[in-house]
Scaffold this motif. Structure first.
Motif, short mmCIF file in Angstrom:
data_model
loop_
_atom_site.label_atom_id
_atom_site.label_comp_id
_atom_site.label_asym_id
_atom_site.label_seq_id
_atom_site.Cartn_x
_atom_site.Cartn_y
_atom_site.Cartn_z
N VAL A 131 0.86 -1.19 0.00
CA VAL A 131 0.00 0.00 0.00
C VAL A 131 0.89 1.23 0.00
CG1 VAL A 131 -1.85 1.22 1.21
CG2 VAL A 131 -1.76 -1.27 1.28
N SER A 132 0.49 2.25 -0.74
CA SER A 132 1.26 3.49 -0.79
C SER A 132 1.13 4.25 0.52
CB SER A 132 0.77 4.36 -1.94
OG SER A 132 1.45 5.60 -1.95
N LYS A 133 2.21 4.88 0.93
CA LYS A 133 2.23 5.65 2.17
C LYS A 133 2.01 7.14 1.96
CE LYS A 133 5.40 2.45 4.46
NZ LYS A 133 6.68 2.31 5.20
N THR A 134 1.86 7.56 0.72
CA THR A 134 1.70 8.99 0.43
C THR A 134 0.44 9.28 -0.37
OG1 THR A 134 3.10 8.73 -1.53
CG2 THR A 134 4.18 9.43 0.50
N ASP A 135 -0.51 8.33 -0.43
CA ASP A 135 -1.73 8.58 -1.19
C ASP A 135 -2.77 9.25 -0.29
OD1 ASP A 135 -2.13 6.49 0.48
OD2 ASP A 135 -2.97 5.13 -1.02
N SER A 136 -3.95 9.43 -0.83
CA SER A 136 -5.01 10.13 -0.10
C SER A 136 -5.48 9.36 1.14
CB SER A 136 -6.19 10.39 -1.03
OG SER A 136 -5.80 11.26 -2.08
#
Length: 348
Positions: free
Chosen positions: A228-233
Motif C-alpha cells: 500500500v502506498s504511504k503517500t496517497d489520499s
C-alpha cells in the motif's frame, strides 16, 4: 283416489289476515270422504294452500321479549369513537399518597435527596419572606477570588531550610515564578541588574522533544505494509490529525519565543524545526502538502523577525551557520532567500 269425472277448481289463494285470530275470508273446512273403507281427502283440502298451513304459522304471536326489543328501538352508534365519559362526579376519590409513606418505602439515597429538596425549599421560602431569625448564606467565591486567596497564602515550606530552594521552585508554575521575581526586583535596580546579567538562553531541547514526538505520531499512522502506498489520499486521511497537531505546536513554540523577544533562541529554533518539518511526508496530492508549506512560511517569518530585531547581537557564528543552511532551505521554500540578503547586510 279422486273421481276422474269430477272437475277440479283451484280457488284464488286467500290473503293472510292482518289481525291475529281472524279467519281468512271464504275459507271452507275440508271434510274427509269415505271411499271403499278408506278415508280420502277432499280435493279442496289439497288444493287450498290456506287450509294446509296451520294458524300458528300464518299469524304467530309475538313473544314478550320481542315486544320489549321493538319498544326500545335500534341502538344508536356514538358519533365519536371514544370510551363513554361520565360527567357526573364520583363520590369515591382515589386516596393520594402521603410524602411520609412514599419516603419510608424508598431507598436511602432517595430519602436523602427528598430531605435535601425539602430543606432547600423551606430555606428559599423563608428567605423570600424575609425571616429575621436566619441570616442569608455567604456568597460563593468566584474562581478568580479563590485563586487569588491561594496565591496570597504562604507556603508551609518558607521556614524549612533543610529543603533545597531549587526543589521548591520546581513546584511553582511559570506565572508564579514571574510574579515572584518581578516583585523582588521592583524598586531594587541593583537586584534587577544582577538578575538580567544571569539570564540564560532559553533551552529549546524540550521543544525539540515535543516536535519529535509529534513527528513519530505522524509516521505511526502510515500503513506498514509495502503493498500500500504511504503517500496517497487514504494515508493522508489517517495522518491529517497529527499533522494539524504538529503545525499547532510549531506555531505555539515560535510565537512564545517571539513574544519573549529571545531572538537568538528563536533563530536556533527555526534551524532546528526546519529539519523536522522537512522530515514530514510529501504527499502525492499537492493540496495535501498545504500544512507542510504553511509550516515553512511560518519559520521563514520568524527567522526574518529574529534577524531584523536581533541584528549583530546574534553573533557572527550563528549568522554564518544560518547562511550556510539557507541554500538547502531554498529547495523547500524559496521565501527564505530574503533572509540571505538581511544576513549579508549584517555581516558587511
Amino acid at each position: 283416489m279422486a273421481n276422474p269425472g269430477v272437475l277440479r277448481t283451484r280457488p284464488i289463494l286467500a290473503e293472510i289476515p292482518a289481525r291475529m285470530g281472524q279467519p281468512p275470508p271464504q275459507q271452507r273446512v275440508a271434510t274427509p270422504v269415505m271411499t271403499n273403507g278408506r278415508i280420502a281427502l277432499d280435493p279442496r283440502l289439497i288444493d287450498n294452500s290456506a287450509a294446509n298451513i296451520p294458524d300458528s304459522y300464518l299469524s304467530p304471536r309475538m313473544s314478550p321479549e320481542e315486544a320489549v326489543i321493538q319498544q326500545r328501538g335500534r341502538r344508536r352508534v356514538p358519533i365519536i369513537w371514544s370510551p363513554e365519559k361520565f360527567f357526573h362526579l364520583s363520590p369515591n376519590k382515589t386516596p393520594t399518597k402521603s410524602l411520609t409513606a412514599m419516603t419510608l418505602r424508598s431507598s436511602p439515597r432517595k430519602r436523602c435527596l427528598m430531605q435535601e429538596l425539602s430543606d432547600a425549599s423551606s430555606s428559599t421560602l423563608e428567605n423570600s419572606l424575609g425571616s429575621p431569625t436566619k441570616r442569608n448564606p455567604p456568597a460563593r467565591y468566584s474562581a478568580g477570588t479563590v485563586k487569588k486567596m491561594r496565591l496570597e497564602e504562604g507556603s508551609i515550606n518558607r521556614n524549612k531550610y533543610d529543603i533545597p530552594l531549587d526543589t521548591l521552585l520546581k513546584g511553582l508554575s511559570q506565572d508564579q515564578l514571574i510574579s515572584m521575581i518581578t516583585g523582588m526586583v521592583r524598586g531594587n535596580p541593583r537586584l534587577e541588574e544582577a538578575v538580567r546579567s544571569e539570564l540564560p538562553i532559553p533551552d529549546i531541547a524540550q521543544l525539540e522533544e515535543q516536535l519529535n514526538y509529534q513527528k513519530k505520531n505522524i509516521f505511526k499512522t502510515l500503513p506498514a505494509t509495502r503493498l500500500v502506498s504511504k503517500t496517497d489520499s487514504p494515508a493522508y486521511a489517517r495522518a491529517a490529525t497529527h499533522l494539524a497537531s504538529f503545525k499547532k505546536m510549531l506555531i505555539d513554540h515560535s510565537q512564545t519565543l517571539h513574544n519573549s523577544k529571545h531572538w537568538d533562541a528563536l533563530l536556533d529554533y527555526v534551524m532546528m524545526a526546519w529539519n523536522y518539518t522537512r522530515a514530514t511526508p510529501v504527499w502525492d496530492n499537492s493540496a495535501h502538502n498545504a500544512v507542510r508549506r504553511h509550516c515553512f512560511k511560518i519559520l521563514v517569518y520568524h527567522a526574518s523577525s529574529a534577524l531584523k530585531y536581533g541584528q549583530a547581537e546574534l553573533g557572527q557564528e550563528r549568522l554564518n551557520k544560518f547562511q550556510q543552511q539557507i541554500k538547502t532551505m531554498a529547495n523547500d521554500c524559496e521565501d527564505v532567500k530574503d533572509c540571505s540578503t538581511i544576513i549579508n547586510c549584517l555581516l558587511d
